[in-house]
Scaffold this active site. Structure first.
Site, PDB file in Angstrom:
ATOM      1  N   ARG A  73     107.076  13.594  67.801  1.00  0.00           N
ATOM      2  CA  ARG A  73     107.968  12.639  67.161  1.00  0.00           C
ATOM      3  C   ARG A  73     108.465  11.663  68.215  1.00  0.00           C
ATOM      4  O   ARG A  73     109.311  11.992  69.054  1.00  0.00           O
ATOM      5  CB  ARG A  73     109.140  13.364  66.497  1.00  0.00           C
ATOM      6  CG  ARG A  73     108.728  14.259  65.334  1.00  0.00           C
ATOM      7  CD  ARG A  73     108.050  13.473  64.236  1.00  0.00           C
ATOM      8  NE  ARG A  73     107.802  14.270  63.035  1.00  0.00           N
ATOM      9  CZ  ARG A  73     107.186  13.816  61.953  1.00  0.00           C
ATOM     10  NH1 ARG A  73     106.738  12.560  61.931  1.00  0.00           N
ATOM     11  NH2 ARG A  73     106.991  14.607  60.911  1.00  0.00           N
ATOM     12  N   ALA A 106     106.051  18.157  55.378  1.00  0.00           N
ATOM     13  CA  ALA A 106     106.970  17.196  54.773  1.00  0.00           C
ATOM     14  C   ALA A 106     106.301  15.833  54.709  1.00  0.00           C
ATOM     15  O   ALA A 106     105.330  15.563  55.418  1.00  0.00           O
ATOM     16  CB  ALA A 106     108.268  17.120  55.575  1.00  0.00           C
ATOM     17  N   GLU A 161     101.758  17.269  50.117  1.00  0.00           N
ATOM     18  CA  GLU A 161     102.006  17.424  51.555  1.00  0.00           C
ATOM     19  C   GLU A 161     101.562  18.793  52.047  1.00  0.00           C
ATOM     20  O   GLU A 161     101.012  18.921  53.147  1.00  0.00           O
ATOM     21  CB  GLU A 161     103.485  17.191  51.865  1.00  0.00           C
ATOM     22  CG  GLU A 161     103.960  15.778  51.636  1.00  0.00           C
ATOM     23  CD  GLU A 161     103.216  14.750  52.473  1.00  0.00           C
ATOM     24  OE1 GLU A 161     102.760  15.090  53.585  1.00  0.00           O
ATOM     25  OE2 GLU A 161     103.079  13.605  52.016  1.00  0.00           O
ATOM     26  N   GLU A 164      98.784  18.783  54.973  1.00  0.00           N
ATOM     27  CA  GLU A 164      99.177  19.204  56.316  1.00  0.00           C
ATOM     28  C   GLU A 164      98.794  20.645  56.636  1.00  0.00           C
ATOM     29  O   GLU A 164      98.639  20.985  57.814  1.00  0.00           O
ATOM     30  CB  GLU A 164     100.687  19.011  56.503  1.00  0.00           C
ATOM     31  CG  GLU A 164     101.101  17.547  56.439  1.00  0.00           C
ATOM     32  CD  GLU A 164     102.516  17.318  56.917  1.00  0.00           C
ATOM     33  OE1 GLU A 164     103.250  18.300  57.142  1.00  0.00           O
ATOM     34  OE2 GLU A 164     102.899  16.142  57.073  1.00  0.00           O
ATOM     35  N   GLU A 172      99.277  13.013  63.658  1.00  0.00           N
ATOM     36  CA  GLU A 172      98.876  14.182  62.887  1.00  0.00           C
ATOM     37  C   GLU A 172      97.580  14.807  63.404  1.00  0.00           C
ATOM     38  O   GLU A 172      97.328  15.990  63.174  1.00  0.00           O
ATOM     39  CB  GLU A 172      98.733  13.804  61.413  1.00  0.00           C
ATOM     40  CG  GLU A 172     100.066  13.469  60.759  1.00  0.00           C
ATOM     41  CD  GLU A 172      99.918  13.170  59.283  1.00  0.00           C
ATOM     42  OE1 GLU A 172      98.771  13.076  58.809  1.00  0.00           O
ATOM     43  OE2 GLU A 172     100.950  13.034  58.599  1.00  0.00           O
TER      44      GLU A 172
END
Length: 214
Positions: A74, A86, A103, A107, A154
């Site tokens: 992040r 999320a 999601e 993910e 990601e």
């Protein structure tokens, strides 16, 4: 000071008048708005905040009481954070359960049969209107089909399953900092210590912060 019965304490929706508003920045998914808000005494005060579409998060719990977690970089906080799956509510009025299911698939390549609402929160109401619905998902299994193609941060994600108690300890010890993960695991513990997980709200419970068709 007014006292309220603790079992009915609730936030109240209000909309104070705005004398003027501008949008000095518009980004890909969010923007910044500057409002001159009329105070109760008639004066005005400038309030700058992020305008956000809203988000969903999923505490996916397996049969061994482990939570599906993802480690992701992040950039604003310059950390790799352990998080729960999320994502944004990309379409106005989108059903949050459908977004959460998407999601979890994208993910973690996982699906779930049992869905409930753990918590609805404003992540940073002093500086953003972001609202997040955190779901509890159980009865997990691997999703069918090909894995979702990931890009950018990601592509560097790491996936794991971690016992609930380890995550709770990590939050309380200051080792884990992601908002949705912290809210999710602590809300799960609170539900278990209270009326039980089966008393949680259904997955299609109304969400006034981000209304969606029934």
């Amino acid at each position: 000071m007014t006292e309220h019965p603790r079992d009915i304490l609730a936030d109240s929706a209000q909309n104070w008048p705005v004398a003027a508003t501008t949008t000095p920045f518009t980004g890909n998914k969010t923007s910044v708005r500057a409002d001159d808000v009329v105070m109760p005494d008639g004066s005005t005060a400038r309030r700058d905040y992020q305008v956000h579409p809203g988000s969903v998060a999923v505490l996916a719990l397996d049969e061994r009481d482990r939570v599906v977690v993802i480690e992701q970089y992040r950039h604003p906080v310059r950390h790799k954070l352990w998080e729960i799956p999320a994502g944004l509510l990309d379409v106005p009025g989108e059903n949050p359960l459908h977004a959460a299911q998407r999601e979890l698939y994208e993910e973690a390549h996982t699906k779930a049969e049992d869905w409930r609402v753990l918590a609805d929160v404003y992540t940073s109401p002093g500086g953003s209107d972001e609202a997040v619905r955190v779901f509890l998902a159980r009865e997990l299994s691997q999703a069918e089909g090909e894995r979702f193609e990931v890009v950018a941060e990601e592509a560097d994600m790491r996936l794991d399953r971690v016992p609930v108690q380890d995550l709770v300890r990590g939050v309380l010890a200051g080792r884990l900092h992601n908002t949705c993960l912290a809210i999710g695991v602590l809300a799960l513990q609170a539900a278990r210590a209270g009326d039980g997980v089966d008393a949680l709200r259904p997955a299609d419970a109304p969400w006034p912060a981000r209304p969606f068709p029934a």
